[in-house]
Design a protein around this motif. Structure first.
Motif, PDB file in Angstrom:
ATOM      1  N   SER A  37       0.842  -1.193   0.000  1.00 51.12           N
ATOM      2  CA  SER A  37       0.000   0.000   0.000  1.00 51.12           C
ATOM      3  C   SER A  37       0.874   1.239   0.000  1.00 51.12           C
ATOM      4  O   SER A  37       1.821   1.337   0.794  1.00 51.12           O
ATOM      5  CB  SER A  37      -0.916   0.031   1.229  1.00 51.12           C
ATOM      6  N   LEU A  38       0.549   2.169  -0.896  1.00 49.89           N
ATOM      7  CA  LEU A  38       1.126   3.512  -0.868  1.00 49.89           C
ATOM      8  C   LEU A  38       0.151   4.374  -0.085  1.00 49.89           C
ATOM      9  O   LEU A  38      -0.980   4.608  -0.517  1.00 49.89           O
ATOM     10  CB  LEU A  38       1.297   4.070  -2.279  1.00 49.89           C
ATOM     11  N   LEU A  39       0.582   4.841   1.072  1.00 53.51           N
ATOM     12  CA  LEU A  39      -0.297   5.547   1.997  1.00 53.51           C
ATOM     13  C   LEU A  39       0.200   6.964   2.220  1.00 53.51           C
ATOM     14  O   LEU A  39       1.402   7.186   2.407  1.00 53.51           O
ATOM     15  CB  LEU A  39      -0.343   4.792   3.330  1.00 53.51           C
ATOM     16  N   GLY A  40      -0.722   7.913   2.218  1.00 54.97           N
ATOM     17  CA  GLY A  40      -0.329   9.289   2.483  1.00 54.97           C
ATOM     18  C   GLY A  40      -1.481  10.239   2.250  1.00 54.97           C
ATOM     19  O   GLY A  40      -2.517   9.856   1.698  1.00 54.97           O
ATOM     20  N   PRO A  41      -1.330  11.490   2.659  1.00 57.39           N
ATOM     21  CA  PRO A  41      -2.400  12.476   2.484  1.00 57.39           C
ATOM     22  C   PRO A  41      -2.523  12.902   1.034  1.00 57.39           C
ATOM     23  O   PRO A  41      -1.681  12.584   0.184  1.00 57.39           O
ATOM     24  CB  PRO A  41      -1.937  13.638   3.370  1.00 57.39           C
ATOM     25  N   SER A  42      -3.569  13.652   0.733  1.00 54.47           N
ATOM     26  CA  SER A  42      -3.756  14.185  -0.619  1.00 54.47           C
ATOM     27  C   SER A  42      -2.557  15.043  -1.006  1.00 54.47           C
ATOM     28  O   SER A  42      -2.058  15.835  -0.199  1.00 54.47           O
ATOM     29  CB  SER A  42      -5.035  15.029  -0.685  1.00 54.47           C
ATOM     30  N   GLY A  43      -2.086  14.845  -2.241  1.00 55.45           N
ATOM     31  CA  GLY A  43      -0.969  15.642  -2.730  1.00 55.45           C
ATOM     32  C   GLY A  43       0.402  15.155  -2.337  1.00 55.45           C
ATOM     33  O   GLY A  43       1.403  15.809  -2.621  1.00 55.45           O
ATOM     34  N   CYS A  44       0.485  13.951  -1.743  1.00 54.88           N
ATOM     35  CA  CYS A  44       1.795  13.452  -1.293  1.00 54.88           C
ATOM     36  C   CYS A  44       2.571  12.764  -2.411  1.00 54.88           C
ATOM     37  O   CYS A  44       3.748  12.454  -2.233  1.00 54.88           O
ATOM     38  CB  CYS A  44       1.629  12.500  -0.112  1.00 54.88           C
ATOM     39  N   GLY A  45       1.930  12.472  -3.555  1.00 54.75           N
ATOM     40  CA  GLY A  45       2.627  11.840  -4.668  1.00 54.75           C
ATOM     41  C   GLY A  45       2.294  10.380  -4.891  1.00 54.75           C
ATOM     42  O   GLY A  45       2.838   9.747  -5.800  1.00 54.75           O
ATOM     43  N   LYS A  46       1.357   9.841  -4.116  1.00 58.30           N
ATOM     44  CA  LYS A  46       1.083   8.402  -4.233  1.00 58.30           C
ATOM     45  C   LYS A  46       0.429   8.029  -5.561  1.00 58.30           C
ATOM     46  O   LYS A  46       0.818   7.045  -6.191  1.00 58.30           O
ATOM     47  CB  LYS A  46       0.249   7.915  -3.051  1.00 58.30           C
ATOM     48  N   THR A  47      -0.557   8.813  -6.004  1.00 57.75           N
ATOM     49  CA  THR A  47      -1.196   8.504  -7.281  1.00 57.75           C
ATOM     50  C   THR A  47      -0.246   8.737  -8.449  1.00 57.75           C
ATOM     51  O   THR A  47      -0.237   7.969  -9.422  1.00 57.75           O
ATOM     52  CB  THR A  47      -2.480   9.334  -7.458  1.00 57.75           C
ATOM     53  N   THR A  48       0.583   9.778  -8.354  1.00 53.57           N
ATOM     54  CA  THR A  48       1.572  10.014  -9.406  1.00 53.57           C
ATOM     55  C   THR A  48       2.555   8.853  -9.483  1.00 53.57           C
ATOM     56  O   THR A  48       2.933   8.419 -10.583  1.00 53.57           O
ATOM     57  CB  THR A  48       2.327  11.330  -9.153  1.00 53.57           C
ATOM     58  N   THR A  49       2.969   8.320  -8.338  1.00 51.16           N
ATOM     59  CA  THR A  49       3.859   7.161  -8.327  1.00 51.16           C
ATOM     60  C   THR A  49       3.215   5.974  -9.022  1.00 51.16           C
ATOM     61  O   THR A  49       3.850   5.285  -9.829  1.00 51.16           O
ATOM     62  CB  THR A  49       4.233   6.792  -6.877  1.00 51.16           C
ATOM     63  N   LEU A  50       1.951   5.729  -8.730  1.00 54.48           N
ATOM     64  CA  LEU A  50       1.246   4.631  -9.388  1.00 54.48           C
ATOM     65  C   LEU A  50       1.157   4.863 -10.895  1.00 54.48           C
ATOM     66  O   LEU A  50       1.369   3.940 -11.687  1.00 54.48           O
ATOM     67  CB  LEU A  50      -0.148   4.482  -8.780  1.00 54.48           C
ATOM     68  N   ARG A  51       0.871   6.095 -11.308  1.00 52.65           N
ATOM     69  CA  ARG A  51       0.750   6.389 -12.737  1.00 52.65           C
ATOM     70  C   ARG A  51       2.098   6.263 -13.446  1.00 52.65           C
ATOM     71  O   ARG A  51       2.155   5.903 -14.626  1.00 52.65           O
ATOM     72  CB  ARG A  51       0.172   7.794 -12.919  1.00 52.65           C
ATOM     73  N   LEU A  52       3.184   6.539 -12.743  1.00 53.42           N
ATOM     74  CA  LEU A  52       4.517   6.347 -13.312  1.00 53.42           C
ATOM     75  C   LEU A  52       4.786   4.864 -13.571  1.00 53.42           C
ATOM     76  O   LEU A  52       5.325   4.487 -14.617  1.00 53.42           O
ATOM     77  CB  LEU A  52       5.585   6.919 -12.375  1.00 53.42           C
ATOM     78  N   ILE A  53       4.408   4.013 -12.611  1.00 52.34           N
ATOM     79  CA  ILE A  53       4.603   2.576 -12.784  1.00 52.34           C
ATOM     80  C   ILE A  53       3.723   2.054 -13.917  1.00 52.34           C
ATOM     81  O   ILE A  53       4.143   1.214 -14.724  1.00 52.34           O
ATOM     82  CB  ILE A  53       4.301   1.831 -11.470  1.00 52.34           C
ATOM     83  N   ALA A  54       2.490   2.577 -13.997  1.00 56.78           N
ATOM     84  CA  ALA A  54       1.553   2.121 -15.030  1.00 56.78           C
ATOM     85  C   ALA A  54       1.941   2.595 -16.418  1.00 56.78           C
ATOM     86  O   ALA A  54       1.550   1.983 -17.417  1.00 56.78           O
ATOM     87  CB  ALA A  54       0.151   2.610 -14.697  1.00 56.78           C
ATOM     88  N   GLY A  55       2.679   3.703 -16.510  1.00 57.42           N
ATOM     89  CA  GLY A  55       3.067   4.241 -17.813  1.00 57.42           C
ATOM     90  C   GLY A  55       2.223   5.409 -18.271  1.00 57.42           C
ATOM     91  O   GLY A  55       2.390   5.891 -19.396  1.00 57.42           O
ATOM     92  N   PHE A  56       1.312   5.894 -17.413  1.00 57.42           N
ATOM     93  CA  PHE A  56       0.493   7.054 -17.774  1.00 57.42           C
ATOM     94  C   PHE A  56       1.257   8.369 -17.588  1.00 57.42           C
ATOM     95  O   PHE A  56       0.818   9.416 -18.064  1.00 57.42           O
ATOM     96  CB  PHE A  56      -0.789   7.077 -16.940  1.00 57.42           C
ATOM     97  N   GLU A  57       2.361   8.318 -16.859  1.00 55.41           N
ATOM     98  CA  GLU A  57       3.280   9.459 -16.723  1.00 55.41           C
ATOM     99  C   GLU A  57       4.701   8.948 -16.941  1.00 55.41           C
ATOM    100  O   GLU A  57       4.989   7.774 -16.690  1.00 55.41           O
ATOM    101  CB  GLU A  57       3.191  10.099 -15.325  1.00 55.41           C
ATOM    102  N   GLN A  58       5.569   9.812 -17.416  1.00 58.39           N
ATOM    103  CA  GLN A  58       6.977   9.469 -17.585  1.00 58.39           C
ATOM    104  C   GLN A  58       7.792  10.249 -16.559  1.00 58.39           C
ATOM    105  O   GLN A  58       7.507  11.426 -16.286  1.00 58.39           O
ATOM    106  CB  GLN A  58       7.464   9.798 -19.004  1.00 58.39           C
ATOM    107  N   PRO A  59       8.810   9.627 -15.982  1.00 59.68           N
ATOM    108  CA  PRO A  59       9.583  10.301 -14.934  1.00 59.68           C
ATOM    109  C   PRO A  59      10.433  11.442 -15.483  1.00 59.68           C
ATOM    110  O   PRO A  59      10.928  11.381 -16.613  1.00 59.68           O
ATOM    111  CB  PRO A  59      10.460   9.180 -14.367  1.00 59.68           C
TER     112      PRO A  59
END
Length: 332
Positions: A37-59
């Protein structure tokens, strides 16, 4: 020896949106077959991290590896991962079985029907196969989204707060099913959530994020009982700070004639299985105690004087940010 299927590695990964650092130099390894689980408050980067792994964002910087291969430039459909979105993203014009079959059809797989049957049986929706999304409950839609991802047999299943739209009772029911699915399939699960209880109940490993950086990673029990930072301690459940000592509310002992620090009751709340007591210590700290199984008639009243104690083995000590020491108060 090649890495086992389901391994995810982030090496110094950052993602910037203009001057904002959504993910800031994150290094992380997810081992195969575990629930993370990636846990944290809103805006901490957890969804962006998931999207990076999925390929919806590039690092912006760093490398992402799946099963030992660098995948920075690969689009989502070329990565051996599948994503369950918060909105479920079901096709309203397709039946349940056609929604589940969609990804297989896009990949031009053969023998699609038995694979769909297996996935629907896994999420206990075989009898709803001919229904459309509008004819399903929220929990059923969530299970269709899970089946649509699981039928692809990905190395990694990414879940972007899939239970957040459900009511509390249904969320708890679906939580148990989600954990059972992960254990049955052996697929690496990565869940994004801001719900501490959800992360504690589901995970083999919890990764706490704060301002785009990892605060702590570990097993749920260890992260809860041995937080590495003040932020991790405060975010993963209620916490009392008494000087430099942290104490979880459930570990406080409250009595009217025992030993311990003097305190005054300032309020209480009956929550069914427990009573929350709000207390003001004579040293000036406002704290909360949880009394398990207490009945409403057994609650203390505001202004009652009590004694508060705890065991030293339950103390949490982490570096604290600079703060003004509370002023002592006179209890009367």
């Amino acid at each position: 020896m090649p890495p086992l299927t389901g391994t995810v590695q982030l090496r110094g990964v950052s993602k910037h949106f203009g001057s904002a650092k959504a993910v800031d130099d994150v290094s992380l390894r997810l081992d195969p077959g575990l629930f993370y689980s990636l846990l944290g408050p809103s805006g901490c980067g957890k969804t962006t991290t998931l999207r990076l792994i999925a390929g919806f964002e590039q690092p912006t910087a760093g490398d992402i590896l799946l099963n030992g291969e660098r995948v920075n430039e690969r689009p989502p459909y070329q990565r051996d991962v599948s994503t369950v979105f918060q909105s479920y993203a079901l096709f309203p014009h397709l039946t349940v079985e056609r929604n589940v079959a969609f990804g297989l059809e896009q990949q031009r797989k053969s023998n699609i029907e038995p694979l769909v049957n297996e996935a629907l049986e896994m999420v206990q929706l075989s009898d709803k196969r001919k229904r459309y999304p509008a004819q399903l409950s929220g929990g059923e839609k969530q299970r269709v989204a899970l089946a649509r991802s699981l039928v692809l047999k990905p190395s990694v299943l990414l879940l972007d707060e899939p239970l957040s739209a459900l009511d509390v009772q249904l969320r708890r029911l679906m939580r148990a099913g989600l954990r059972e699915l992960q254990q049955r399939t052996g697929i690496t699960f990565l869940l994004v959530t801001h719900d501490q209880e959800e992360a504690l109940a589901l995970s083999d490993q919890i990764v706490i994020l704060n301002q785009g950086r990892i605060e702590q990673q570990g097993a749920p029990h260890d992260v809860y009982r041995k937080p590495a930072t003040r932020f991790a301690a405060d975010f993963l459940g209620a916490m009392n700070w008494i000087g430099d000592i942290g104490i979880r509310p459930e570990f406080l002992r409250v009595s009217t004639n025992g030993e311990g620090r003097r305190a005054r009751v300032t309020g209480s709340a009956f929550l069914g299985n427990l009573v929350q007591l709000h207390l003001l210590l004579e040293t000036g700290e406002n704290i909360m105690a949880e009394i398990l199984g207490a009945a409403p008639e057994g609650q203390l009243n505001p202004s009652d004087e009590v004694r508060v104690g705890w065991s030293t083995q339950d103390e949490i000590r982490v570096p604290a940010p600079a703060a003004r020491k509370p002023d002592p108060v006179e209890l009367r």
